[in-house]
Write an enzyme that holds these catalytic residues in place. Structure first.
Site, mmCIF file in Angstrom:
data_model
loop_
_atom_site.group_PDB
_atom_site.id
_atom_site.type_symbol
_atom_site.label_atom_id
_atom_site.label_comp_id
_atom_site.label_asym_id
_atom_site.label_seq_id
_atom_site.Cartn_x
_atom_site.Cartn_y
_atom_site.Cartn_z
ATOM 1 N N CYS A 271 13.383 -39.768 23.468
ATOM 2 C CA CYS A 271 13.482 -40.601 24.666
ATOM 3 C C CYS A 271 13.348 -42.082 24.318
ATOM 4 O O CYS A 271 12.906 -42.445 23.234
ATOM 5 C CB CYS A 271 12.380 -40.221 25.658
ATOM 6 N N HIS B 20 11.984 -44.045 30.174
ATOM 7 C CA HIS B 20 10.809 -43.979 31.028
ATOM 8 C C HIS B 20 9.683 -44.865 30.516
ATOM 9 O O HIS B 20 9.764 -45.453 29.425
ATOM 10 C CB HIS B 20 10.331 -42.522 31.127
#
Lengths: 323, 244
Positions: free
Chosen positions: B220, B204
């Site tokens: 992440c 992201h």
């Protein structure tokens, strides 16, 4: 001293189809023996492997082979018949795989095979050197023709002397002796076309056993290969083949304390044909060969009708990824 | 002993050649048997037409089986809780069945689903993340398209390594993730939950652009908002992503 393994491994390998678990001798003439399978001498030499009379030591199986503490004789009572080349040919093609310690080869025989008399044992003079050099001196425990008990001669000389006797000699056994106070670990013995391995039987698995072309070539995927049966600590070279071609992978490993080797193999090319591939490990010293097979299948996307995927459509919402 | 080593080494080289040349192939490569040459130069076949296949559910629920006609081991609803279409990455196909990567723990799980329950699409793009270099490489088929700087997990919350795929694409309504966030089939090895979620790894954007290029995340893979926007407009669900 000859190569440890007779190079006819492919004959056995060709019998293997589609299995991820391979546990067969690479040579039909190979046998795998552990300590529990070794019998004891009776009133005569039994067939197969046994502990000879007068043994006071011990034998035990280890990942490196048969651990023998003296005094111990470990013999095979099925030596076969002598080839035309006699004792010289037998010794030339024989091998004693000593991993550690000291052991001596020995060849018991009857000088008169018709009457089963004239027992003697031939042993290399040079104990602590397990080489089976037919041109070196071998000491006979009993008389051989005109050779006195305790005398030393080359195997060519024994062959010539035995040829002068009225009856053909009879091979009784072959094996090793470890004297009192000595110990040795024996990985294998090759004699008269047969290799007996005292190491665990090699085996291998490939995970997954079936993989797509793309995944076989993709870093982070590939095939996890687990091979067993090597001598602990020895160097093992990786290999790959699929029948039409093959060769080393360029990977080298060191067998762990249990004789295992684990590695991941990713096919290095951009092109690859589906088929059955063999991933192998070949030990550089002991000659142990273990392998696993993996079936490479075409990518499902080979279906011509499958359209190309389109970009994802974003969904409005709360994200809860680890951030 | 040295003599034995020399002889054994020579025999091993011969053994390699014979052992490998003697294996029975399911599909010969069409070359004469050779003796120990580098297999990396042995074959020359066309590159595969895609990097994988996405399987998108066409039914409201898909059961996962241990084997074709085996027992049910898991089940997934379509669409997913986020609203994204349920998508898998195909590993293997047999008549009527597909073995797919699963978006569940443990990482690397696979299972069999009915081929009739999905539609298939070829995938041309793939991603590769290097946690050592904090980079993400976008490739189309075999060609590298672009390399992006990213942030990956810290030593305490590392980004898990392995082969995964993009499971969903969100336009987050909450801060911290930038304009777009792909979900991955990967899960943190150290966080069993995070922010109300199951510890799922994402790819992201970020509100912390200074973290890009560093090991700074909870697992992440963070990109600049411009970069994730570019990927969001390009990549299908099912796109394979390798983290190493």
């Amino acid at each position: 001293v000859k190569a440890i393994r007779t190079i006819t491994a492919g004959a056995a390998l060709a019998l293997v189809v589609g299995s991820a678990l391979i546990a067969v001798p690479a040579n039909a003439a190979d046998a795998y023996i552990n300590a529990s399978q070794i019998g004891v001498e009776g009133s005569s030499y039994p067939a197969g492997w046994f502990v000879g009379a007068g043994s006071t030591g011990s034998v035990a199986s280890t990942p490196s082979g048969l651990s023998i503490s003296g005094r111990e004789q470990v013999l095979n009572g099925t030596p076969g018949t002598a080839p035309s080349g006699g004792l010289v040919e037998l010794a030339t093609n024989a091998h004693l795989g000593v991993v550690s310690g000291n052991a001596d080869f020995q060849i018991p025989l009857f000088t008169n095979g018709t009457t089963h008399t004239g027992f003697t044992t031939l042993r290399p003079d040079n104990f602590n050197n397990p080489g089976l050099n037919p041109a070196a001196g071998w000491t006979t425990s009993g008389p051989v023709g005109t050779f006195a008990a305790g005398s030393s001669h080359t195997l060519a000389e024994y062959d010539a002397e035995l040829a002068t006797l009225p009856a053909a000699y009879e091979l009784l056994a072959y094996g090793v002796i470890v004297p009192t106070g000595e110990s040795a670990v024996i990985s294998s013995i090759t004699w008269n076309g047969t290799t007996t391995w005292f190491t665990p039987q090699p085996s291998g698995t490939a995970t997954p056993s079936t993989i797509t072309v793309t995944n076989f070539m993709t870093a982070g995927k590939g095939v996890a290969v687990h091979l067993t049966g090597f001598v602990p600590g020895e160097s093992v070279d990786g290999g790959i083949g699929n029948g039409g071609s093959g060769g080393p992978t360029g990977q080298s490993f060191s067998a762990d304390a249990n004789g295992n080797v684990d590695f991941t193999y990713v096919y290095p090319n951009t092109g690859l044909t589906p088929g059955q591939y063999t991933l192998s490990g070949i030990a550089s010293v002991s000659g142990v060969i273990a392998f696993a097979t993996v079936t490479v299948v075409a990518d499902p996307s080979g279906t011509p009708s499958a359209p190309v995927a389109t970009p994802a459509v974003p969904i409005k919402g709360t994200a809860s990824f680890t951030g | 002993m040295n003599a034995r080593r020399r002889v054994a080494a020579a025999s091993v080289a011969l053994a390699v050649a014979i052992l490998l040349a003697a294996c029975t192939p399911a599909s010969p490569v069409g070359k004469a048997p050779t003796t120990g040459h580098d297999v990396s130069t042995a074959t020359a076949v066309p590159a595969p037409p895609s990097v994988g296949t996405a399987a998108t559910a066409v039914v409201p629920h898909i059961d996962v089986y241990s084997a074709p006609d085996g027992g049910v081991t898991a089940g997934f609803d379509n669409p997913q809780p986020t609203g994204a279409p349920l998508t898998f990455l195909v590993e293997e196909s047999r008549t009527g069945w597909l073995r797919v990567e699963l978006p569940q723990r443990p990482n690397g799980s696979t299972g069999w689903i009915s081929a009739a329950s999905v539609s298939l699409h070829r995938l041309e793009y793939s991603l590769r993340v290097s946690t050592a270099n904090n980079t993400l490489t976008l490739s189309k088929l075999d060609a590298v398209v672009k390399e992006y700087p990213v942030a990956t997990g810290t030593g305490g919350t590392p980004t898990p390594h392995g082969s995964f795929y993009l499971t969903e694409l969100l336009a987050p309504s909450n801060p911290g993730y930038g304009p777009y966030a792909f979900g991955l089939s990967a899960f943190s090895d150290v966080l069993s939950s995070f922010g109300g979620g199951p510890g799922q790894i994402g790819l992201h954007g970020t509100d912390d652009a200074a973290s890009i290029g560093n090991a700074a995340s909870h697992g992440c893979v963070r990109m600049t908002n411009d970069d994730i926007t570019a990927l969001a407009q390009l990549l299908p669900l099912g796109t394979p992503i390798t983290i190493e």
